[in-house]
Scaffold this active site. Sequence first.
Site, PDB file in Angstrom:
ATOM      1  N   ASP A 131       0.830  -1.209   0.000  1.00  0.00           N
ATOM      2  CA  ASP A 131       0.000   0.000   0.000  1.00  0.00           C
ATOM      3  C   ASP A 131       0.868   1.264   0.000  1.00  0.00           C
ATOM      4  O   ASP A 131       2.004   1.258   0.463  1.00  0.00           O
ATOM      5  CB  ASP A 131      -0.918  -0.027   1.243  1.00  0.00           C
ATOM      6  CG  ASP A 131      -2.030   0.996   1.144  1.00  0.00           C
ATOM      7  OD1 ASP A 131      -2.426   1.348   0.017  1.00  0.00           O
ATOM      8  OD2 ASP A 131      -2.502   1.455   2.205  1.00  0.00           O
ATOM      9  N   HIS A 175       1.947   3.355  -9.060  1.00  0.00           N
ATOM     10  CA  HIS A 175       1.765   1.919  -9.291  1.00  0.00           C
ATOM     11  C   HIS A 175       2.892   1.365 -10.161  1.00  0.00           C
ATOM     12  O   HIS A 175       3.373   0.256  -9.928  1.00  0.00           O
ATOM     13  CB  HIS A 175       0.414   1.642  -9.960  1.00  0.00           C
ATOM     14  CG  HIS A 175      -0.765   2.027  -9.116  1.00  0.00           C
ATOM     15  ND1 HIS A 175      -0.850   1.694  -7.780  1.00  0.00           N
ATOM     16  CD2 HIS A 175      -1.902   2.711  -9.404  1.00  0.00           C
ATOM     17  CE1 HIS A 175      -1.993   2.153  -7.293  1.00  0.00           C
ATOM     18  NE2 HIS A 175      -2.637   2.791  -8.261  1.00  0.00           N
ATOM     19  N   LEU A 199       9.901 -21.446  -3.615  1.00  0.00           N
ATOM     20  CA  LEU A 199       8.963 -20.492  -3.011  1.00  0.00           C
ATOM     21  C   LEU A 199       7.565 -20.577  -3.647  1.00  0.00           C
ATOM     22  O   LEU A 199       7.436 -20.581  -4.861  1.00  0.00           O
ATOM     23  CB  LEU A 199       9.518 -19.073  -3.217  1.00  0.00           C
ATOM     24  CG  LEU A 199       8.645 -17.917  -2.737  1.00  0.00           C
ATOM     25  CD1 LEU A 199       8.678 -17.824  -1.216  1.00  0.00           C
ATOM     26  CD2 LEU A 199       9.099 -16.599  -3.354  1.00  0.00           C
TER      27      LEU A 199
END
Length: 253
Positions: A12, A29, A123
Amino acid sequence: MSKIKHVAIIMDGNGRWAKKRFRPRIWGHVRGSSVVSDIVKSADDIGLAALTMYAFSTENWSRPLEEVSSLFKLLKKFLIKEKARILDNNIKFKVIGETQSLPYETISLINEMEELTKNATGLKLTFAFNYGGRSEIVRAVNSFQLSHPDKLLTESDLNGLMYRPETGDVDLMIRTGGEQRISNFLIWQMAYAELYFTPTKWPDFTPREFKKIIEHVSCRERRFGNVSHQGDLGDSIEKAENHKTAFVERAKH
Ligand code: IPE
Ligand code: IPE
Ligand code: MG
Protein backbone atom coordinates in the site's frame (compact mmCIF):
# COMPACT_ATOMS: atom_id res chain seq x y z
CA MET A 1 14.18 -17.15 11.17
CA SER A 2 12.72 -20.59 10.61
CA LYS A 3 9.37 -20.03 12.31
CA ILE A 4 8.31 -17.39 9.77
CA LYS A 5 7.37 -19.52 6.78
CA HIS A 6 4.50 -17.70 5.16
CA VAL A 7 4.61 -13.92 4.72
CA ALA A 8 1.71 -11.91 3.33
CA ILE A 9 2.17 -8.33 2.13
CA ILE A 10 -0.34 -5.53 1.62
CA MET A 11 1.52 -3.37 -0.87
CA ASP A 12 0.00 0.00 0.00
CA GLY A 13 0.95 3.65 -0.43
CA ASN A 14 1.59 3.92 -4.19
CA GLY A 15 -0.92 6.74 -4.71
CA ARG A 16 0.32 8.86 -1.82
CA TRP A 17 3.92 8.25 -2.88
CA ALA A 18 3.14 9.66 -6.34
CA LYS A 19 1.02 12.51 -5.00
CA LYS A 20 3.88 13.71 -2.84
CA ARG A 21 5.95 13.94 -6.02
CA PHE A 22 3.18 15.80 -7.91
CA ARG A 23 2.71 12.82 -10.22
CA PRO A 24 -0.45 10.87 -11.12
CA ARG A 25 -1.34 7.89 -8.91
CA ILE A 26 -0.66 5.55 -11.81
CA TRP A 27 3.00 6.53 -11.73
CA GLY A 28 3.11 5.29 -8.15
CA HIS A 29 1.77 1.92 -9.29
CA VAL A 30 4.38 1.70 -12.04
CA ARG A 31 7.17 2.42 -9.57
CA GLY A 32 5.60 0.05 -7.05
CA SER A 33 5.48 -2.81 -9.52
CA SER A 34 9.25 -2.73 -9.95
CA VAL A 35 9.64 -3.28 -6.20
CA VAL A 36 7.68 -6.54 -6.41
CA SER A 37 10.49 -8.42 -8.20
CA ASP A 38 13.08 -7.31 -5.62
CA ILE A 39 10.94 -8.53 -2.73
CA VAL A 40 10.19 -11.86 -4.43
CA LYS A 41 13.90 -12.38 -4.92
CA SER A 42 14.57 -11.48 -1.32
CA ALA A 43 11.89 -13.91 -0.04
CA ASP A 44 13.59 -16.60 -2.06
CA ASP A 45 17.04 -15.70 -0.63
CA ILE A 46 15.69 -15.75 2.93
CA GLY A 47 14.24 -19.20 2.26
CA LEU A 48 10.58 -18.44 2.98
CA ALA A 49 8.16 -21.20 2.04
CA ALA A 50 5.42 -18.85 0.85
CA LEU A 51 4.91 -15.22 -0.09
CA THR A 52 1.43 -13.85 -0.79
CA MET A 53 1.12 -10.34 -2.22
CA TYR A 54 -2.05 -8.26 -2.35
CA ALA A 55 -2.15 -6.57 -5.74
CA PHE A 56 -5.85 -5.78 -6.33
CA SER A 57 -8.78 -6.14 -3.96
CA THR A 58 -12.43 -6.70 -4.88
CA GLU A 59 -12.98 -3.23 -3.35
CA ASN A 60 -10.39 -1.66 -5.68
CA TRP A 61 -12.94 -1.85 -8.52
CA SER A 62 -14.39 1.35 -7.02
CA ARG A 63 -11.35 3.33 -8.21
CA PRO A 64 -11.38 5.43 -11.42
CA LEU A 65 -11.52 3.11 -14.45
CA GLU A 66 -8.24 4.46 -15.80
CA GLU A 67 -6.47 3.44 -12.59
CA VAL A 68 -8.14 0.00 -12.58
CA SER A 69 -7.06 -0.56 -16.16
CA SER A 70 -3.46 0.47 -15.38
CA LEU A 71 -3.34 -2.06 -12.52
CA PHE A 72 -4.55 -4.79 -14.89
CA LYS A 73 -1.88 -3.80 -17.42
CA LEU A 74 0.81 -3.91 -14.76
CA LEU A 75 -0.17 -7.45 -13.78
CA LYS A 76 0.12 -8.53 -17.41
CA LYS A 77 3.48 -6.79 -17.77
CA PHE A 78 4.75 -8.47 -14.61
CA LEU A 79 3.74 -11.90 -15.88
CA ILE A 80 5.56 -11.38 -19.16
CA LYS A 81 8.65 -9.76 -17.64
CA GLU A 82 9.15 -12.16 -14.75
CA LYS A 83 8.34 -15.44 -16.48
CA ALA A 84 11.95 -16.49 -17.09
CA ARG A 85 13.06 -15.57 -13.59
CA ILE A 86 10.16 -17.41 -11.98
CA LEU A 87 10.96 -20.53 -13.96
CA ASP A 88 14.73 -20.27 -13.35
CA ASN A 89 14.22 -19.96 -9.62
CA ASN A 90 11.91 -22.96 -9.22
CA ILE A 91 9.09 -20.69 -7.96
CA LYS A 92 5.59 -22.14 -7.80
CA PHE A 93 3.26 -19.39 -8.95
CA LYS A 94 -0.48 -18.89 -8.46
CA VAL A 95 -3.00 -16.10 -8.66
CA ILE A 96 -5.83 -16.15 -6.12
CA GLY A 97 -9.08 -14.24 -6.48
CA GLU A 98 -11.87 -14.09 -9.03
CA THR A 99 -9.60 -14.41 -12.03
CA GLN A 100 -12.46 -15.15 -14.43
CA SER A 101 -13.30 -11.45 -14.62
CA LEU A 102 -9.80 -10.55 -15.84
CA PRO A 103 -9.08 -9.90 -19.53
CA TYR A 104 -8.76 -13.09 -21.58
CA GLU A 105 -5.09 -12.50 -22.42
CA THR A 106 -4.20 -12.10 -18.73
CA ILE A 107 -6.11 -15.27 -17.83
CA SER A 108 -4.14 -17.26 -20.38
CA LEU A 109 -0.82 -15.83 -19.14
CA ILE A 110 -1.79 -16.81 -15.59
CA ASN A 111 -2.86 -20.30 -16.68
CA GLU A 112 0.38 -20.76 -18.59
CA MET A 113 2.54 -19.67 -15.66
CA GLU A 114 0.61 -21.85 -13.18
CA GLU A 115 0.92 -24.84 -15.50
CA LEU A 116 4.64 -24.29 -16.15
CA THR A 117 5.43 -24.00 -12.45
CA LYS A 118 3.06 -26.63 -11.06
CA ASN A 119 5.89 -29.04 -10.20
CA ALA A 120 8.25 -26.38 -8.84
CA THR A 121 9.45 -27.05 -5.32
CA GLY A 122 10.74 -23.60 -4.31
CA LEU A 123 8.96 -20.49 -3.01
CA LYS A 124 5.17 -20.58 -3.29
CA LEU A 125 4.48 -17.17 -4.75
CA THR A 126 0.88 -16.02 -4.75
CA PHE A 127 -0.61 -12.86 -6.21
CA ALA A 128 -3.97 -11.89 -4.77
CA PHE A 129 -5.71 -10.17 -7.66
CA ASN A 130 -9.40 -9.31 -7.65
CA TYR A 131 -9.24 -10.95 -4.24
CA GLY A 132 -11.48 -10.54 -1.20
CA GLY A 133 -11.13 -12.50 2.04
CA ARG A 134 -14.86 -12.66 2.70
CA SER A 135 -15.67 -13.85 -0.80
CA GLU A 136 -12.98 -16.53 -0.49
CA ILE A 137 -14.74 -17.87 2.62
CA VAL A 138 -18.22 -17.65 1.08
CA ARG A 139 -16.99 -19.47 -2.02
CA ALA A 140 -15.48 -22.22 0.15
CA VAL A 141 -18.65 -22.63 2.24
CA ASN A 142 -20.87 -22.79 -0.87
CA SER A 143 -18.66 -25.39 -2.49
CA PHE A 144 -18.74 -27.49 0.69
CA GLN A 145 -22.52 -27.27 0.92
CA LEU A 146 -22.85 -28.43 -2.68
CA SER A 147 -20.62 -31.45 -2.22
CA HIS A 148 -21.69 -32.37 1.36
CA PRO A 149 -25.32 -31.23 1.76
CA ASP A 150 -25.80 -33.26 4.97
CA LYS A 151 -22.51 -32.60 6.75
CA LEU A 152 -21.44 -29.86 9.13
CA LEU A 153 -18.40 -27.87 8.02
CA THR A 154 -15.20 -28.12 10.12
CA GLU A 155 -12.18 -25.81 10.32
CA SER A 156 -10.10 -28.36 8.54
CA ASP A 157 -12.69 -28.63 5.71
CA LEU A 158 -12.58 -24.87 5.32
CA ASN A 159 -8.76 -24.81 5.35
CA GLY A 160 -8.77 -27.25 2.47
CA LEU A 161 -11.22 -25.18 0.44
CA MET A 162 -9.27 -21.93 0.44
CA TYR A 163 -7.87 -20.82 -2.95
CA ARG A 164 -4.38 -22.10 -2.10
CA PRO A 165 -4.56 -24.46 0.90
CA GLU A 166 -0.95 -25.59 0.68
CA THR A 167 0.36 -22.17 1.77
CA GLY A 168 -1.51 -22.56 5.08
CA ASP A 169 -1.72 -19.97 7.83
CA VAL A 170 0.04 -16.63 7.49
CA ASP A 171 2.89 -16.24 10.01
CA LEU A 172 3.57 -12.59 9.32
CA MET A 173 1.53 -9.89 7.58
CA ILE A 174 3.37 -6.74 6.56
CA ARG A 175 1.46 -3.66 5.43
CA THR A 176 3.34 -0.74 3.92
CA GLY A 177 1.95 2.79 3.64
CA GLY A 178 1.19 3.42 7.31
CA GLU A 179 -2.46 2.30 7.55
CA GLN A 180 -3.18 -0.20 10.30
CA ARG A 181 -5.89 -2.40 8.86
CA ILE A 182 -6.36 -5.70 7.07
CA SER A 183 -8.58 -4.49 4.18
CA ASN A 184 -10.24 -7.89 3.60
CA PHE A 185 -6.94 -9.72 2.98
CA LEU A 186 -6.57 -13.43 3.91
CA ILE A 187 -8.87 -12.96 6.90
CA TRP A 188 -9.20 -16.70 7.51
CA GLN A 189 -5.47 -17.48 7.15
CA MET A 190 -4.39 -14.52 9.30
CA ALA A 191 -6.25 -15.57 12.45
CA TYR A 192 -2.95 -15.94 14.36
CA ALA A 193 -0.55 -13.94 12.18
CA GLU A 194 1.96 -11.49 13.55
CA LEU A 195 1.13 -8.04 12.15
CA TYR A 196 3.70 -5.43 11.15
CA PHE A 197 2.77 -1.98 9.86
CA THR A 198 5.48 0.18 8.35
CA PRO A 199 5.04 3.83 7.33
CA THR A 200 7.26 3.22 4.27
CA LYS A 201 5.22 3.62 1.08
CA TRP A 202 5.41 0.57 -1.17
CA PRO A 203 7.60 2.17 -3.93
CA ASP A 204 10.22 2.92 -1.24
CA PHE A 205 10.12 -0.54 0.35
CA THR A 206 13.44 -2.38 0.04
CA PRO A 207 14.72 -5.95 0.53
CA ARG A 208 16.79 -4.52 3.39
CA GLU A 209 13.68 -3.33 5.28
CA PHE A 210 11.92 -6.60 4.44
CA LYS A 211 14.72 -8.68 5.95
CA LYS A 212 14.91 -6.40 9.01
CA ILE A 213 11.16 -6.82 9.66
CA ILE A 214 11.43 -10.61 9.42
CA GLU A 215 14.40 -10.64 11.80
CA HIS A 216 12.56 -8.35 14.20
CA VAL A 217 9.35 -10.40 14.17
CA SER A 218 11.27 -13.67 14.51
CA CYS A 219 12.25 -12.48 17.99
CA ARG A 220 8.62 -12.02 19.07
CA GLU A 221 7.23 -14.80 21.20
CA ARG A 222 4.25 -16.43 19.49
CA ARG A 223 2.22 -18.01 22.27
CA PHE A 224 -0.94 -19.12 20.38
CA GLY A 225 -3.01 -18.77 23.56
CA ASN A 226 -0.50 -20.68 25.67
CA VAL A 227 1.48 -19.19 28.60
CA SER A 228 4.78 -19.42 26.77
CA HIS A 229 6.02 -20.30 23.32
CA GLN A 230 5.59 -24.05 22.76
CA GLY A 231 5.33 -25.37 19.21
CA ASP A 232 3.06 -23.94 16.57
CA LEU A 233 -0.65 -23.16 16.31
CA GLY A 234 -1.48 -26.81 15.52
CA ASP A 235 0.31 -28.00 18.69
CA SER A 236 -1.48 -25.40 20.76
CA ILE A 237 -4.92 -26.36 19.40
CA GLU A 238 -4.20 -30.04 20.10
CA LYS A 239 -3.09 -29.27 23.64
CA ALA A 240 -6.16 -27.09 24.22
CA GLU A 241 -8.42 -29.92 23.01
CA ASN A 242 -6.72 -32.45 25.35
CA HIS A 243 -6.96 -30.12 28.34
CA LYS A 244 -10.61 -29.37 27.61
CA THR A 245 -11.46 -33.08 27.41
CA ALA A 246 -9.58 -33.81 30.65
CA PHE A 247 -11.27 -30.86 32.36
CA VAL A 248 -14.77 -31.91 31.29
CA GLU A 249 -14.06 -35.53 32.34
CA ARG A 250 -12.83 -34.35 35.75
CA ALA A 251 -15.93 -32.20 36.25
CA LYS A 252 -18.13 -35.30 35.81
CA HIS A 253 -16.67 -36.96 38.92
C1 IPE B 1 -1.70 0.22 -3.17
O1 IPE B 1 -1.51 1.57 -3.23
C2 IPE B 1 -2.00 -0.41 -4.50
C3 IPE B 1 -3.37 -0.87 -4.64
C4 IPE B 1 -4.31 -0.79 -3.76
C5 IPE B 1 -3.72 -1.46 -5.89
P1 IPE B 1 -2.72 2.60 -3.21
O2 IPE B 1 -3.13 2.88 -4.60
O3 IPE B 1 -3.80 2.16 -2.32
O4 IPE B 1 -1.98 3.86 -2.61
P2 IPE B 1 -2.55 4.87 -1.52
O5 IPE B 1 -2.96 4.06 -0.34
O6 IPE B 1 -3.71 5.57 -2.15
O7 IPE B 1 -1.41 5.77 -1.22
C1 IPE C 1 -5.42 -2.74 0.07
O1 IPE C 1 -5.10 -1.41 -0.13
C2 IPE C 1 -5.47 -3.47 -1.24
C3 IPE C 1 -4.19 -3.67 -1.91
C4 IPE C 1 -3.03 -3.29 -1.48
C5 IPE C 1 -4.27 -4.38 -3.15
P1 IPE C 1 -6.23 -0.29 -0.25
O2 IPE C 1 -5.53 1.01 -0.38
O3 IPE C 1 -7.18 -0.63 -1.32
O4 IPE C 1 -6.96 -0.42 1.13
P2 IPE C 1 -7.78 0.65 1.97
O5 IPE C 1 -8.71 1.32 1.00
O6 IPE C 1 -6.81 1.58 2.56
O7 IPE C 1 -8.47 -0.16 3.01
MG1 MG D 1 -4.16 2.41 -0.34
